[in-house]
Design a protein around this motif. Structure first.
Motif, PDB file in Angstrom:
ATOM      1  N   ASP A 155       0.800  -1.212   0.000  1.00 26.60           N
ATOM      2  CA  ASP A 155       0.000   0.000   0.000  1.00 26.60           C
ATOM      3  C   ASP A 155       0.844   1.278   0.000  1.00 26.60           C
ATOM      4  OD1 ASP A 155      -2.245  -1.582   0.065  1.00 26.60           O
ATOM      5  OD2 ASP A 155      -2.409  -1.524   2.257  1.00 26.60           O
ATOM      6  N   VAL A 156       2.118   1.164   0.375  1.00 22.02           N
ATOM      7  CA  VAL A 156       2.948   2.360   0.498  1.00 22.02           C
ATOM      8  C   VAL A 156       3.338   2.922  -0.862  1.00 22.02           C
ATOM      9  CG1 VAL A 156       5.147   3.256   1.376  1.00 22.02           C
ATOM     10  CG2 VAL A 156       3.838   1.595   2.715  1.00 22.02           C
ATOM     11  N   PHE A 157       3.518   2.032  -1.843  1.00 23.66           N
ATOM     12  CA  PHE A 157       3.993   2.445  -3.159  1.00 23.66           C
ATOM     13  C   PHE A 157       2.877   2.414  -4.179  1.00 23.66           C
ATOM     14  CE2 PHE A 157       7.410   0.156  -0.902  1.00 23.66           C
ATOM     15  CZ  PHE A 157       8.289   1.218  -0.716  1.00 23.66           C
ATOM     16  N   ALA A 158       2.938   3.339  -5.126  1.00 20.81           N
ATOM     17  CA  ALA A 158       1.915   3.405  -6.169  1.00 20.81           C
ATOM     18  C   ALA A 158       1.996   2.178  -7.066  1.00 20.81           C
ATOM     19  CB  ALA A 158       2.099   4.670  -6.998  1.00 20.81           C
ATOM     20  N   PRO A 159       0.855   1.558  -7.394  1.00 22.02           N
ATOM     21  CA  PRO A 159       0.875   0.390  -8.280  1.00 22.02           C
ATOM     22  C   PRO A 159       1.190   0.790  -9.714  1.00 22.02           C
ATOM     23  CG  PRO A 159      -1.375   0.994  -7.761  1.00 22.02           C
ATOM     24  CD  PRO A 159      -0.507   1.882  -6.944  1.00 22.02           C
ATOM     25  N   ALA A 160       1.567  -0.195 -10.498  1.00 23.49           N
ATOM     26  CA  ALA A 160       1.783   0.007 -11.930  1.00 23.49           C
ATOM     27  C   ALA A 160       0.652  -0.693 -12.679  1.00 23.49           C
ATOM     28  CB  ALA A 160       3.131  -0.566 -12.348  1.00 23.49           C
ATOM     29  N   TYR A 161       0.146  -0.048 -13.720  1.00 25.75           N
ATOM     30  CA  TYR A 161      -0.973  -0.586 -14.482  1.00 25.75           C
ATOM     31  C   TYR A 161      -0.552  -0.874 -15.924  1.00 25.75           C
ATOM     32  CZ  TYR A 161      -3.794   1.076 -10.573  1.00 25.75           C
ATOM     33  OH  TYR A 161      -4.325   1.296  -9.329  1.00 25.75           O
ATOM     34  N   SER A 162      -1.147  -1.911 -16.477  1.00 23.60           N
ATOM     35  CA  SER A 162      -0.859  -2.298 -17.849  1.00 23.60           C
ATOM     36  C   SER A 162      -1.660  -1.456 -18.837  1.00 23.60           C
ATOM     37  CB  SER A 162      -1.226  -3.773 -18.048  1.00 23.60           C
ATOM     38  OG  SER A 162      -2.650  -3.915 -18.079  1.00 23.60           O
ATOM     39  N   ASN A 163      -1.501  -1.780 -20.097  1.00 23.75           N
ATOM     40  CA  ASN A 163      -2.390  -1.255 -21.131  1.00 23.75           C
ATOM     41  C   ASN A 163      -3.811  -1.750 -20.881  1.00 23.75           C
ATOM     42  OD1 ASN A 163      -0.961  -3.810 -21.843  1.00 23.75           O
ATOM     43  ND2 ASN A 163      -2.504  -3.873 -23.450  1.00 23.75           N
ATOM     44  N   VAL A 164      -4.805  -1.078 -21.436  1.00 25.03           N
ATOM     45  CA  VAL A 164      -6.217  -1.421 -21.236  1.00 25.03           C
ATOM     46  C   VAL A 164      -6.748  -2.144 -22.468  1.00 25.03           C
ATOM     47  CG1 VAL A 164      -8.538  -0.492 -20.866  1.00 25.03           C
ATOM     48  CG2 VAL A 164      -6.578   0.538 -19.701  1.00 25.03           C
ATOM     49  N   LEU A 165      -7.467  -3.248 -22.240  1.00 23.77           N
ATOM     50  CA  LEU A 165      -8.105  -4.001 -23.318  1.00 23.77           C
ATOM     51  C   LEU A 165      -9.616  -3.900 -23.179  1.00 23.77           C
ATOM     52  CD1 LEU A 165      -5.992  -7.298 -23.421  1.00 23.77           C
ATOM     53  CD2 LEU A 165      -5.751  -5.264 -24.859  1.00 23.77           C
ATOM     54  N   THR A 166     -10.318  -3.869 -24.298  1.00 24.59           N
ATOM     55  CA  THR A 166     -11.781  -3.835 -24.311  1.00 24.59           C
ATOM     56  C   THR A 166     -12.314  -5.213 -24.671  1.00 24.59           C
ATOM     57  OG1 THR A 166     -11.823  -1.508 -24.947  1.00 24.59           O
ATOM     58  CG2 THR A 166     -13.830  -2.775 -25.332  1.00 24.59           C
ATOM     59  N   LEU A 167     -13.302  -5.661 -23.919  1.00 23.27           N
ATOM     60  CA  LEU A 167     -13.936  -6.955 -24.157  1.00 23.27           C
ATOM     61  C   LEU A 167     -15.434  -6.737 -24.327  1.00 23.27           C
ATOM     62  CD1 LEU A 167     -13.439 -10.071 -24.220  1.00 23.27           C
ATOM     63  CD2 LEU A 167     -13.932 -10.089 -21.774  1.00 23.27           C
ATOM     64  N   THR A 168     -15.979  -7.216 -25.435  1.00 23.88           N
ATOM     65  CA  THR A 168     -17.423  -7.137 -25.674  1.00 23.88           C
ATOM     66  C   THR A 168     -18.054  -8.437 -25.184  1.00 23.88           C
ATOM     67  OG1 THR A 168     -17.107  -5.733 -27.609  1.00 23.88           O
ATOM     68  CG2 THR A 168     -19.231  -6.836 -27.401  1.00 23.88           C
ATOM     69  N   VAL A 169     -18.995  -8.327 -24.251  1.00 24.78           N
ATOM     70  CA  VAL A 169     -19.562  -9.509 -23.590  1.00 24.78           C
ATOM     71  C   VAL A 169     -21.087  -9.468 -23.646  1.00 24.78           C
ATOM     72  CG1 VAL A 169     -19.586 -10.911 -21.496  1.00 24.78           C
ATOM     73  CG2 VAL A 169     -17.617  -9.434 -21.983  1.00 24.78           C
ATOM     74  N   THR A 170     -21.678 -10.600 -24.037  1.00 22.90           N
ATOM     75  CA  THR A 170     -23.124 -10.792 -23.923  1.00 22.90           C
ATOM     76  C   THR A 170     -23.359 -11.787 -22.791  1.00 22.90           C
ATOM     77  OG1 THR A 170     -23.406 -10.447 -26.305  1.00 22.90           O
ATOM     78  CG2 THR A 170     -25.243 -11.460 -25.102  1.00 22.90           C
ATOM     79  N   PRO A 171     -23.768 -11.320 -21.608  1.00 18.90           N
ATOM     80  CA  PRO A 171     -23.931 -12.223 -20.472  1.00 18.90           C
ATOM     81  C   PRO A 171     -25.298 -12.890 -20.450  1.00 18.90           C
ATOM     82  CG  PRO A 171     -24.314  -9.977 -19.764  1.00 18.90           C
ATOM     83  CD  PRO A 171     -23.998  -9.914 -21.243  1.00 18.90           C
ATOM     84  N   TYR A 172     -25.424 -13.899 -19.624  1.00 16.95           N
ATOM     85  CA  TYR A 172     -26.724 -14.494 -19.356  1.00 16.95           C
ATOM     86  C   TYR A 172     -27.152 -14.114 -17.942  1.00 16.95           C
ATOM     87  CZ  TYR A 172     -23.814 -18.199 -17.200  1.00 16.95           C
ATOM     88  OH  TYR A 172     -22.888 -18.891 -16.455  1.00 16.95           O
ATOM     89  N   GLN A 173     -28.429 -14.215 -17.689  1.00 18.01           N
ATOM     90  CA  GLN A 173     -28.952 -13.792 -16.389  1.00 18.01           C
ATOM     91  C   GLN A 173     -28.590 -14.794 -15.304  1.00 18.01           C
ATOM     92  OE1 GLN A 173     -33.207 -13.343 -16.212  1.00 18.01           O
ATOM     93  NE2 GLN A 173     -33.191 -12.365 -14.208  1.00 18.01           N
ATOM     94  N   ILE A 174     -28.155 -14.288 -14.189  1.00 19.44           N
ATOM     95  CA  ILE A 174     -27.931 -15.120 -13.005  1.00 19.44           C
ATOM     96  C   ILE A 174     -29.218 -15.152 -12.201  1.00 19.44           C
ATOM     97  CG2 ILE A 174     -26.627 -15.374 -10.877  1.00 19.44           C
ATOM     98  CD1 ILE A 174     -24.326 -13.901 -12.222  1.00 19.44           C
ATOM     99  N   ILE A 175     -29.781 -16.319 -12.052  1.00 15.68           N
ATOM    100  CA  ILE A 175     -31.042 -16.469 -11.330  1.00 15.68           C
ATOM    101  C   ILE A 175     -30.769 -16.730  -9.855  1.00 15.68           C
ATOM    102  CG2 ILE A 175     -33.205 -17.714 -11.165  1.00 15.68           C
ATOM    103  CD1 ILE A 175     -32.870 -16.132 -13.751  1.00 15.68           C
TER     104      ILE A 175
END
Length: 345
Positions: A133-153
């Motif tokens: 928590d003391v040090f700033a994290p490093a982040y990767s490049n961002v990827l986009t994912l197109t998702v069609t989910p189903y309903q959780i009952i």
């Protein structure tokens, strides 16, 4: 003179010792971490509950470096596209440099993020590297994912509603549910006949407590006459097994709001008895709308601020960001699991 010489040498030695100690205390400071390179095996997912245990997507990322001896921990973050990771779902992965999501896992995450079941939506993903928590994290490049989910009952505590409308079979009967498990149940049921008799039972057979009635609006636990309703229609059915009361309200659904062309006049929806949903195909402008029953706001559905695609009573107006012709669907068939969707035509 000799005494002065001794004092001078002693002072010099002490200074050398002090400088030496200061050098021994020099600490290594972590540098900013290098950004991992993030990749995914898929960019589009159409999820199906029948494949819930199968692999959906594999994510990989390269190792980061902080110029520090502590172990680097990794996580995958997911958020709705355009949110800039303001409220991401985070999956901690310790030191791993890969994560395989099953269909069920990714479906659960995107449902929590608010994607609408049955409708394609976009999420963004990235890898996060950190050494505490003391040090700033490093982040990767961002990827986009197109998702069609189903309903959780979610299977809430329920009462089955067997009756003349479906052959008095508790196992195949519609249900009403108690979302907060407080003995107060509700659900929507279509009665296609001019006259309907029915009962409530807490299990899919006749071996439990069968709720009948001795007078309209009241319940008898374990006996009484059949409950009765005159008039075909789509009913909001409520029951309170603690107070031993019940009620039925016939509903006819519509959409209303500036996005529909009028904030004062309803656009009627039609009931699809095969798919058990209310639908209308309508040209919508940029703006917002709500679902409401019977031409008043007494029973209306808006949107939850936390979860899109989930209608809530008296919720906020549902926004329409892009003008166009949409098929609007309201699904109240599964108690406690109501949904709506807008499908651009």
């Amino acid at each position: 003179m000799k005494s002065l010489y001794i004092k001078t040498m002693t002072y010099s030695l002490l200074m050398l010792l002090f400088v030496s100690c200061k050098k021994d205390e020099t600490k290594v400071v972590a540098s900013n971490g290098t950004a991992p390179v993030f990749t995914a095996t898929q960019s589009t997912l159409v999820l199906d509950s029948a494949s819930a245990k199968k692999d959906a997507v594999v994510l990989n990322w390269t190792a980061s470096s902080f110029n520090y001896s502590a172990a680097i921990s990794y996580a995958v973050q997911l958020d709705l596209a355009g949110n800039n990771f303001s409220g991401p779902k985070e999956v901690a992965l310790n030191t791993a440099l890969t994560k395989t999501f099953t269909v069920a896992e990714i479906n659960n995450l995107v449902n929590q993020l608010g994607l609408t079941p049955g409708t394609a939506g976009k999420i963004e993903m990235r890898a996060k590297a950190s050494i505490g928590d003391v040090f700033a994290p490093a982040y990767s490049n961002v990827l986009t994912l197109t998702v069609t989910p189903y309903q959780i009952i979610i299977d809430y505590p329920s009462l089955y509603v067997p009756g003349s409308y479906q052959g008095w079979d508790p196992k195949s009967a519609s249900k009403i549910s108690s979302v907060t498990d407080n003995k107060i149940y509700e659900g929507y049921i279509n009665f296609p006949d001019a006259s309907t008799d029915f009962k409530f039972t807490p299990q899919p057979d006749w071996n439990g407590v069968n709720y009948g009635t001795s007078s309209p609006g009241t319940l008898n636990a374990g006996g009484g006459d059949n409950l009765h309703q005159d008039g075909a229609g789509y009913y909001l059915v409520k029951a309170d097994t603690k107070a031993l009361t019940y009620s039925l309200t016939k509903t006819v659904w519509a959409v209303i709001g500036d996005a529909t062309g009028s904030a004062s006049s309803d656009t009627p929806m039609a009931y699809d008895a095969v798919n058990k949903v209310w639908t209308v195909t309508k040209a919508l402008s940029v703006g917002s709308f709500k679902f409401r029953a019977n031409g008043t706001n007494d029973i209306n559905f808006g949107i939850s601020k936390q979860v899109t695609g989930k209608p809530v009573y008296n919720g906020d107006n549902i926004p329409v960001a892009t003008a166009g012709t949409y098929k609007i669907i309201l699904n109240l068939a599964i108690p406690g699991n109501y949904t709506y969707s807008l499908i651009k035509q």
